[in-house]
Design an enzyme around this catalytic site. Structure first.
Site, PDB file in Angstrom:
ATOM      1  CE  LYS A  84      22.173 -36.993  11.701  1.00 36.33           C
ATOM      2  NZ  LYS A  84      21.360 -35.975  11.000  1.00 36.33           N
TER       3      LYS A  84
ATOM      4  NE  ARG B 145      20.339 -37.722   6.020  1.00 34.28           N
ATOM      5  CZ  ARG B 145      19.027 -37.803   6.152  1.00 34.28           C
ATOM      6  NH1 ARG B 145      18.435 -37.157   7.144  1.00 34.28           N
ATOM      7  NH2 ARG B 145      18.305 -38.523   5.317  1.00 34.28           N
TER       8      ARG B 145
ATOM      9  N   GLY C  67      16.428 -31.398  14.591  1.00 32.60           N
ATOM     10  CA  GLY C  67      15.695 -30.421  13.804  1.00 32.60           C
ATOM     11  C   GLY C  67      16.216 -29.007  13.865  1.00 32.60           C
TER      12      GLY C  67
ATOM     13  CG  MET D 203      22.174 -27.067  13.242  1.00 30.10           C
ATOM     14  SD  MET D 203      23.796 -27.646  13.742  1.00 30.10           S
ATOM     15  CE  MET D 203      23.404 -29.235  14.478  1.00 30.10           C
TER      16      MET D 203
ATOM     17  NE  ARG E  99      18.093 -39.446  16.967  1.00 32.97           N
ATOM     18  CZ  ARG E  99      17.630 -38.385  16.316  1.00 32.97           C
ATOM     19  NH1 ARG E  99      18.445 -37.378  16.059  1.00 32.97           N
ATOM     20  NH2 ARG E  99      16.388 -38.320  15.920  1.00 32.97           N
TER      21      ARG E  99
ATOM     22  CG  HIS F 114       6.013 -14.453  47.922  1.00 38.66           C
ATOM     23  ND1 HIS F 114       4.691 -14.779  47.680  1.00 38.66           N
ATOM     24  CD2 HIS F 114       6.224 -14.678  49.243  1.00 38.66           C
ATOM     25  CE1 HIS F 114       4.130 -15.181  48.804  1.00 38.66           C
ATOM     26  NE2 HIS F 114       5.034 -15.120  49.763  1.00 38.66           N
TER      27      HIS F 114
ATOM     28  CB  SER G 206      22.858 -21.680  55.987  1.00 40.57           C
ATOM     29  OG  SER G 206      22.027 -22.130  54.940  1.00 40.57           O
TER      30      SER G 206
ATOM     31  CB  CYS H   9      19.123 -22.560  53.123  1.00 38.39           C
ATOM     32  SG  CYS H   9      19.564 -20.842  53.477  1.00 38.39           S
TER      33      CYS H   9
ATOM     34  CE1 TYR I 112      22.166 -27.112  55.052  1.00 42.89           C
ATOM     35  CE2 TYR I 112      23.964 -27.540  56.581  1.00 42.89           C
ATOM     36  CZ  TYR I 112      22.929 -26.733  56.129  1.00 42.89           C
ATOM     37  OH  TYR I 112      22.664 -25.547  56.762  1.00 42.89           O
TER      38      TYR I 112
END
Length: 905
Positions: A22, A92, A101, A103, A336, A455, A790, A857, A877
């Site tokens: 700000k 502020r 919102g 603080m 902003r 799962h 992997s 993976c 990868y």
């Protein structure tokens, strides 16, 4: 000596870390010559020093505040709190990153029993002055003095009730004076001291309150959720007040240079005549659309549009602007880079590239959020419903998207109800592999236990099913087929809605709609004409050209593979063969293998499973023709394919006592007893560290041999059909090089035999899943017998931390809030421990085998921060669920480009 305070004219937008978002933006607007009320900013460094010194102002701070206050008073021509013509200021917060919102703010600082009369005289409005004083006491009393804000609200309601009016604006001057007396009484009673009359005391304590609000609970929670450091601190902005509540020629509003919801290039916002900014936020009065502001404030509206255009061109991004019109004069209070929906950020980026405001690299690097990309593909609860409904419970946002359906409590019911066209939500405490058929039939999944890698969560993400897991406020009564939550009872057949994007649960039927991007991917021609689709194609193409990491998918079926490939997957990084053993025929064959007393009986089970497995792999090779497919041999403990131990024990006991629901014959009872004996035999105290993975292959060598044969036979069929299969066979949970050597020595001849008998050549690779710390530490030895590694990052995190990933929901929130872990290690790879193990495993593996290729993976492959870590580690990868493949593609490109930090406010 440190400089603690900066005038707005001294800073600029590059100093966000020091001045907060700000303060830096106020300085930037001041330097641009825009109409900004003068003021000064106290730095984040002052806040951190205040915190470091035990909530004491650092030396010299108040002296600097006094100097800048004096300069401000000279510029404005009147002192703060002057009895005849008072200058009022706002105090502020302003953190380096946007924390809307979270603080505290105090307005109208400088008013007291004397200056309120001066303000009334100068403005010719007694009501305005006393209303401003009322607002100060209410805000200051709550924010600075710690008074319960409800006490002030109750006093206001009592005043309106006594007056017989509904709105605050209908209270006249005498009403407000009486209300102020009530407010002062509340402050005195609750704090033991009167409301402070000294403007300097008001200012200093307001500054201290804003500093302290950096550590309030909501701010801490927000930072934890948004991964913002606690060490940044907040700046404090002291700014001369301008008033939108001085009459019909005044007002206040919020404007966006573009529509933050859709991304459309049209000014958007709200205006509220004769009001202060807090009235817009509180929603106590109906606002006027920004487009209609010109009807009541033509000159100010025209000037505002000009400033909006200037700011957007200067920041080269959509701006969010707070403004006030005081007696016809426009003032800009804040700007902003504006927050926007995931769809809007893609549309805006595309349009701004087309307009020449930014280039393609900037769009991909800075304007697109990889972690939000999958939101574009998921069905959504209609926005107007989402805004107006309160959730009854919140769990983990396990798989994004919204789903609405009727509650069912078993997988069989889910499947049966779905077959007759009923949309269902499967509600379980947690799910098991036996529930798979019901899970894939459901519109959504809700569990009261389990984590983000349970799962239910893994299957849901793989299938693209919205899911909320670990909603522990829900109490499920499975036998009665109902659950209770928030004092409500939900029974089988009742409608609920789950939103897996934010983890919320609603006990009513809410309407959803397909996302625009998903419609386009599925061939909707109108969708392909949209700017969103054009943006997606353009920027994802650039991402693919930029990234170094390849992106594969975790996929177990032909359809999942086809879906993954359509979303840009470059192969399969994990096929979980245990998912292929589900279904009545297959489970029966697996149980036959488990119960086999002889090698012949066991082989009969393998013979029954072989063609089923071969067909599964054939479909995968077809969908992924020409791309690598990593297939993990059976990993979970065998007891997962048997009935639940407790349920079976109860069933047998009841049958023996003649008290069961159904009378069992002696033969059936003997079968049940035999099942129970085998279940008890296989029962393990800690099955995740028991007979599973490579250990299962060693104990049941025929099982892995059958799977390898099925894989290679399917590859042979694909090759003979003109395809180009590229199988990679992965042995799970190896901890020693000797395990890997012996397994390969047993399995490679099986593959060679199939290929020789068929007379075709298919390159078959053997590798392992590195998911134990020991395996990472001795990776050089294991690599001598492996073509690839992997990393199974889910289990690697579990074993590195000693956490149960299905149980951490009970304490992980506390661990994150207390900074005992940097983030949930099952969501984002933890660098220092798990990341270090991965680095050791990669480096030592490649040092021993320069042809070794390495990937991951675990579901971390779809987490943008984890993708960045994988790129830094030099992996080849990442692999993730099909629906997160685009996320990983974009994140991998941003890892190379060095995506910038988020814009702050």
């Amino acid at each position: 000596m440190s400089k603690w305070v900066y005038d707005f004219s001294e800073g600029d937008q590059s100093q966000k870390k020091l001045l907060g978002g700000k303060g830096a933006n106020l300085a930037e607007m001041t330097n641009l010559g825009l109409p900004v009320p003068p003021g000064f900013t106290i730095t984040t460094e002052a806040c951190n020093e205040y915190r470091k010194q035990g909530q004491e102002f650092p030396d010299g701070l108040l002296d600097e505040v006094a100097e800048h206050r004096k300069s401000l008073e000279e510029e404005m021509g009147r002192p703060i709190g002057d009895s005849s013509d008072p200058l009022l200021v706002s105090v502020r917060s302003g953190a380096p990153f946007s924390m809307p919102g979270m603080m505290d703010t105090v307005l109208n600082v400088g008013l007291n029993d004397e200056s309120v009369e001066g303000l009334a005289s100068q403005t010719d409005s007694d009501r305005f002055a006393w209303d401003s004083y009322r607002r100060l006491i209410q805000m200051y009393g709550k924010t600075v003095m710690g008074v319960d804000g409800d006490l002030f609200e109750e006093a206001i309601e009592s005043a309106k009730e006594a007056k017989g009016v509904d709105n605050d604006v209908d209270l006249d001057t005498d009403d407000l004076k009486a209300l102020i007396d009530d407010f002062k009484g509340i402050v005195d009673k609750e704090t033991g001291r009167g409301f402070p009359q000294d403007p300097t005391e008001q200012l200093h304590l307001s500054i201290e309150a804003v500093f302290s609000s950096w550590d309030n609970r909501r701010a801490q929670d927000y930072r934890r959720r948004n991964k913002i450091s606690d060490d940044l601190g907040t700046a404090v902005n002291v700014q001369s007040m301008v008033f939108g509540n001085r009459g019909d020629d005044s007002g206040t509003g919020v404007a966006f240079t573009r529509d933050p919801s859709t991304g459309d290039n049209n000014p958007y916002g709200d205006y509220l005549p004769n009001a202060q900014g807090e009235d817009v936020v509180a929603g106590i009065r109906n606002t006027t659309p920004l487009a209609d502001m010109g009807e009541v404030q033509a000159d100010a509206h025209k000037e505002l549009l000009e400033h909006m255009s200037k700011l957007e061109k200067h920041y080269k991004d959509m701006c969010d602007i707070e403004f006030t019109v005081e007696a016809g004069k426009l003032w800009l209070l804040q700007t902003r880079v504006g927050k926007r929906t995931s769809a809007a950020e893609w549309v805006m980026a595309y349009d701004m590239v087309e307009e020449g405001l930014i280039d393609d690299d900037t769009a991909v690097r800075e304007r697109l959020t990889a972690g939000r990309l999958d939101e574009l593909f998921k069905p959504v609860i209609k926005a107007e419903l989402k805004d107006s409904k309160e959730p009854v419970a919140t769990g983990l946002n396990a798989s994004p998207g919204a789903a609405v359906g009727k509650v069912v409590f078993t997988a069989d019911d889910a499947s049966e109800w779905a077959e007759r066209g009923e949309p269902v939500i499967l509600v379980r405490r947690e799910t098991t592999p036996d529930d798979y058929h019901g899970m894939v039939a459901a519109q959504g999944i809700l569990t009261s236990a389990g984590g983000t890698n349970s799962h239910a969560a893994v299957v849901a993400r793989g299938e693209g099913i919205p899911a909320v897991c670990g909603a522990d406020a829900i109490r499920i009564d499975r036998k009665a087929k109902k659950f209770t939550v928030a004092g409500e009872t939900v029974e089988e057949g009742d409608f609920i809605a789950v939103d897996g994007t934010d983890g919320t649960v609603y006990i009513e039927e809410l309407e959803t709609e397909p996302s625009a991007l998903e419609a386009a991917i599925n061939g909707d021609e109108e969708g392909k004409k949209s700017t969103l689709w054009k943006a997606y194609e353009r920027f994802m193409s650039l991402a693919d050209d930029t990234r170094r990491l390849r992106v594969r998918a975790n996929a177990d079926t032909h359809d999942q593979c086809a879906n993954a490939r359509a979303r840009g997957a470059e192969g399969v990084g994990l096929t979980r063969t245990e998912h292929m053993f589900l279904g009545e025929e297959r489970v029966r064959a697996v149980r036959k293998m488990i119960f086999a007393d002889t090698e012949e009986e066991e082989q009969e089970a393998y013979d029954a499973l072989l063609p089923l497995q071969r067909d599964d792999f054939a479909g995968i090779f077809e969908a992924m023709d020409g791309l690598p497919v990593t297939i993990r041999l059976l990993d979970p403990p065998l007891h997962e394919f048997l009935p639940n131990q407790v349920d079976l024990s109860v069933e047998v006991a009841l049958a023996e006592a003649g008290a069961g629901d159904e009378k069992l014959s002696d033969e059936d009872l003997d079968i049940k007893k035999a099942e129970l004996a085998k279940v008890n035999e296989l029962h393990e105290a800690n099955p995740m560290l028991g007979l599973r993975g490579v250990r299962l292959g060693i104990v049941k060598p025929g099982l892995y041999a059958m799977q390898v044969r099925a894989i290679v036979e399917a590859a042979v069929e694909a090759k003979k059909g003109g395809g180009d299969p590229k199988p990679e066979i992965m042995i799970p949970l190896t901890a020693t090089a000797e395990e890997m050597r012996q397994m390969r020595e047993e399995l490679e001849p099986v593959a060679k035999e199939v290929l020789e008998d068929a007379g075709v050549e298919v390159h078959v690779e053997f590798g392992t899943m590195i998911e134990l710390p020991r395996a990472a530490l001795v990776a050089g030895d294991i690599a001598k017998h492996s073509d690839f590694f992997s990393f199974g990052t889910n289990d690697l995190a579990q074993t590195a931390f000693g956490f149960s990933r299905d149980d951490i929901g009970k304490f992980m929130g506390m661990y994150e809030s207390r900074k005992l872990v940097p983030a949930n290690p099952f969501v984002t790879i933890e660098r220092e421990g798990v990341g270090r193990l991965m680095q050791i495993g990669t480096d030592e593996g490649r040092a021993a085998n320069d042809k070794l290729h390495v990937g991951i993976c675990g579901e971390h492959g779809g987490d943008p921060e984890s993708v960045v870590i994988c790129d830094e580690l030099g992996l080849d990868y990442v692999s993730c669920s099909p629906f997160r493949v685009p996320v990983a593609r974009l994140a991998a490109a941003q890892a190379v480009m060095g995506a910038s930090e988020s814009s702050s406010a």
